[in-house]
Design an enzyme around this catalytic site. Structure first.
Site, PDB file in Angstrom:
ATOM      1  N   LYS A  12     -43.189  39.161  41.819  1.00 33.77           N
ATOM      2  CA  LYS A  12     -42.771  37.409  42.244  1.00 33.77           C
ATOM      3  C   LYS A  12     -44.019  36.874  42.998  1.00 33.77           C
ATOM      4  O   LYS A  12     -43.411  37.651  44.384  1.00 33.77           O
ATOM      5  CB  LYS A  12     -42.121  36.258  42.001  1.00 33.77           C
ATOM      6  CG  LYS A  12     -40.483  37.127  42.682  1.00 33.77           C
ATOM      7  CD  LYS A  12     -40.923  36.947  44.247  1.00 33.77           C
ATOM      8  CE  LYS A  12     -41.100  35.680  44.780  1.00 33.77           C
ATOM      9  NZ  LYS A  12     -41.165  35.488  46.402  1.00 33.77           N
ATOM     10  N   TYR A  25     -38.006  30.617  43.111  1.00 35.31           N
ATOM     11  CA  TYR A  25     -36.723  30.552  43.082  1.00 35.31           C
ATOM     12  C   TYR A  25     -35.563  29.651  41.957  1.00 35.31           C
ATOM     13  O   TYR A  25     -35.539  29.833  41.342  1.00 35.31           O
ATOM     14  CB  TYR A  25     -35.898  30.918  43.716  1.00 35.31           C
ATOM     15  CG  TYR A  25     -36.089  32.886  44.121  1.00 35.31           C
ATOM     16  CD1 TYR A  25     -35.383  33.616  43.469  1.00 35.31           C
ATOM     17  CD2 TYR A  25     -36.864  32.382  44.774  1.00 35.31           C
ATOM     18  CE1 TYR A  25     -35.782  34.613  43.652  1.00 35.31           C
ATOM     19  CE2 TYR A  25     -37.113  34.097  45.878  1.00 35.31           C
ATOM     20  CZ  TYR A  25     -36.773  35.565  44.392  1.00 35.31           C
ATOM     21  OH  TYR A  25     -36.863  36.733  45.258  1.00 35.31           O
TER      22      TYR A  25
HETATM   23  P1  NAD Z   1     -44.871  42.711  53.800  1.00 37.43           P
HETATM   24  O1  NAD Z   1     -45.354  42.562  54.126  1.00 37.43           O
HETATM   25  O2  NAD Z   1     -43.212  43.215  54.085  1.00 37.43           O
HETATM   26  O3  NAD Z   1     -45.245  44.450  52.665  1.00 37.43           O
HETATM   27  C1  NAD Z   1     -46.383  44.029  52.201  1.00 37.43           C
HETATM   28  C2  NAD Z   1     -47.433  44.890  51.439  1.00 37.43           C
HETATM   29  O4  NAD Z   1     -48.378  44.773  51.765  1.00 37.43           O
HETATM   30  C3  NAD Z   1     -47.693  45.859  53.432  1.00 37.43           C
HETATM   31  O5  NAD Z   1     -47.091  47.554  53.808  1.00 37.43           O
HETATM   32  C4  NAD Z   1     -48.607  46.036  53.740  1.00 37.43           C
HETATM   33  O6  NAD Z   1     -49.660  46.684  54.681  1.00 37.43           O
HETATM   34  C5  NAD Z   1     -49.736  46.084  52.276  1.00 37.43           C
HETATM   35  N1  NAD Z   1     -50.541  45.409  52.239  1.00 37.43           N
HETATM   36  C6  NAD Z   1     -52.147  45.621  51.647  1.00 37.43           C
HETATM   37  N2  NAD Z   1     -52.809  44.776  51.877  1.00 37.43           N
HETATM   38  C7  NAD Z   1     -52.193  44.132  52.361  1.00 37.43           C
HETATM   39  C8  NAD Z   1     -53.643  42.956  53.097  1.00 37.43           C
HETATM   40  N3  NAD Z   1     -54.904  42.829  52.807  1.00 37.43           N
HETATM   41  N4  NAD Z   1     -52.342  41.862  54.320  1.00 37.43           N
HETATM   42  C9  NAD Z   1     -51.742  42.107  54.142  1.00 37.43           C
HETATM   43  N5  NAD Z   1     -50.699  43.015  53.832  1.00 37.43           N
HETATM   44  C10 NAD Z   1     -51.303  43.837  53.439  1.00 37.43           C
HETATM   45  O7  NAD Z   1     -43.776  41.564  52.632  1.00 37.43           O
HETATM   46  P2  NAD Z   1     -42.769  42.094  51.457  1.00 37.43           P
HETATM   47  O8  NAD Z   1     -41.725  40.911  52.004  1.00 37.43           O
HETATM   48  O9  NAD Z   1     -42.559  43.401  50.855  1.00 37.43           O
HETATM   49  O10 NAD Z   1     -43.407  40.784  49.871  1.00 37.43           O
HETATM   50  C11 NAD Z   1     -43.946  41.787  49.448  1.00 37.43           C
HETATM   51  C12 NAD Z   1     -44.476  41.220  47.712  1.00 37.43           C
HETATM   52  O11 NAD Z   1     -42.707  41.145  47.388  1.00 37.43           O
HETATM   53  C13 NAD Z   1     -44.656  39.612  48.255  1.00 37.43           C
HETATM   54  O12 NAD Z   1     -45.129  39.260  46.560  1.00 37.43           O
HETATM   55  C14 NAD Z   1     -43.324  38.527  48.073  1.00 37.43           C
HETATM   56  O13 NAD Z   1     -43.475  37.656  47.585  1.00 37.43           O
HETATM   57  C15 NAD Z   1     -42.194  40.298  47.566  1.00 37.43           C
HETATM   58  N6  NAD Z   1     -41.122  40.073  47.447  1.00 37.43           N
HETATM   59  C16 NAD Z   1     -40.000  39.502  45.967  1.00 37.43           C
HETATM   60  C17 NAD Z   1     -38.676  39.984  47.071  1.00 37.43           C
HETATM   61  C18 NAD Z   1     -37.819  39.416  45.751  1.00 37.43           C
HETATM   62  O14 NAD Z   1     -36.879  39.247  45.613  1.00 37.43           O
HETATM   63  N7  NAD Z   1     -38.117  39.306  44.325  1.00 37.43           N
HETATM   64  C19 NAD Z   1     -38.239  39.584  48.187  1.00 37.43           C
HETATM   65  C20 NAD Z   1     -39.371  39.978  49.171  1.00 37.43           C
HETATM   66  C21 NAD Z   1     -40.207  39.513  48.505  1.00 37.43           C
END
Ligand code: NAD
Length: 371
Positions: free
Chosen positions: A134, A218
């Protein structure tokens, strides 16, 4: 809730049956298949590596089969940790060749929001089932393209709404459906946290928006699943300090109301500058509330009926929300049934987010089309 208020184990007798009825049932025609389906995880960031990948070993119907990342060191580190052979480690450049890997059945897209559509559509085109985090994408047009791509491929598309697999949230939905609070009149739903600077969530081209896209979703999704009907009108107000360097391109706070066909109202909060994680549904006979409502763990639920407060305690489920979610797509892929949070669920939220943004921008209530 004060310490003096009563606490009870509510899962006895018919209550236990009620909860069992709320868990997603698998749709096997006969015996469940023995093979576990393989996930490729796309994007090795915080959520993927801390919450998702460690849980795959607990799945009944799925396992970790492949990794996709733009960072060779991460592929090496997590590939070694999880025993993923080099042939099953992909970069974004050779991502499309997952098509030729029969060990990959399912693709879980865990990238920044603006990349969800592209990587989900490429996975569908590669003939894989997709679980996308999401918010589903950053516009309803992108969501529609994702749904069309999955349909064309004849594969499933599911959105990472983990609270739909979490026992307390599911129990709340059932209690409301079964008339515990009487006719629902007001739902309050609050989600927010104080965001740290310098991250993609604050960069509109990657996030698609501010708190609403990330955490306010949420509040929106919970208001819809608690109401059990689709809103017909939204009215929103934004509050953002544009002098704060965190909020140069995205909104901080946006609060909104929704009106449902039954006459029930929802009052929702989305914030990047204050901490909230709660919902409450109030009807003529009482209320059900949760705080925290949608954390990774440590959910707390209370009810109040005819003046009597109770804390609800459910047994620890065999599968936590992450495992249940991961297994659900595998079950759906094998049984042919539709996920309980299919692409249409993500599209509906995105259409409403667009209406909420528009309402805040134009300073007027927006009627929303029937879902
Ligand atoms: P994060 O920044 O920790 O991870 C993102 C990943 O994408 C990194 O490994 C990064 O290297 C990679 N990436 C690839 N191309 C990129 C670019 N052009 N710019 C930046 N990063 C790039 O983020 P996250 O917290 O893991 O979030 C990722 C997704 O998961 C989001 O869509 C977020 O909404 C979702 N999320 C959901 C929940 C949940 O509880 N359902 C919790 C956290 C995050």
């Amino acid at each position: 809730m004060s310490n003096g208020q009563s606490r009870r184990e509510i899962l006895t007798g018919s209550s236990a049956a009620l909860l069992a009825a709320t868990l997603p049932a698998c749709g096997w025609a006969q015996e469940p298949p023995k093979r576990k389906l393989g996930y490729a995880i796309v994007g090795l960031g915080s959520y993927a590596t801390n919450q998702i990948m460690p849980r795959l070993k607990d799945c009944e119907f799925a396992k970790l089969s492949a990794l996709v990342s733009g960072t060779p060191e991460k592929l090496e580190r997590y590939g070694t940790e999880y025993g993923i052979p080099k042939t099953h480690r992909y970069s974004y450049a050779n991502y499309d060749s997952i098509r030729d890997n029969p060990d990959i059945d399912l693709v879980y897209v865990v990238l920044p929001n603006a990349l969800h559509a592209e990587y989900s559509i490429r996975a569908s085109k590669a003939g894989k089932h997709v679980l996308c985090e999401k918010p589903m994408a950053v516009s309803s047009a992108e969501c529609e393209a994702m749904i069309a791509a999955a349909k064309k491929a004849g594969k499933k598309l599911m959105i990472g709404y983990r609270s739909h697999f979490e026992p307390y949230n599911r129990h709340g939905i059932e209690l409301i459906k079964n008339g515990f609070i009487g006719r629902p009149r007001l739902i309050t739903s609050e989600h927010g946290f104080t965001i740290q600077p310098n991250q993609w969530r604050l960069d509109r081209p990657l996030s698609g928006g501010g708190s609403m896209m990330d955490i306010g979703i949420y509040s929106l999704n919970a208001a819809r699943y608690l109401a059990g009907e689709e809103p017909v009108e939204v009215s929103a107000m934004e509050s953002t300090d544009r002098a704060d360097p965190r909020f140069r391109t995205v909104e901080d706070r946006i609060d909104w109301q929704m009106r449902f066909p039954s006459g029930a109202l929802a009052a929702c909060v989305s914030s990047y500058s204050s901490n909230h994680n709660a919902w409450r549904a109030t009807g003529g006979d009482g209320w059900i509330g949760m705080e925290p409502a949608t954390p990774y763990e440590g959910h707390q639920m209370w009810t109040r009926k005819r003046g009597k407060p109770e804390q609800v305690t459910l047994p620890v489920p065999a599968k936590n929300q992450f495992v249940a979610q991961l297994d659900h797509l595998a079950e759906c892929a094998m049984s042919g049934r539709e996920p309980i949070v299919a692409g249409e669920e993500g599209l509906r939220d995105m259409q409403l987010i667009e209406a909420i943004y528009r309402s805040a921008r134009e300073g007027k209530a927006i009627r929303v089309a029937k879902a």
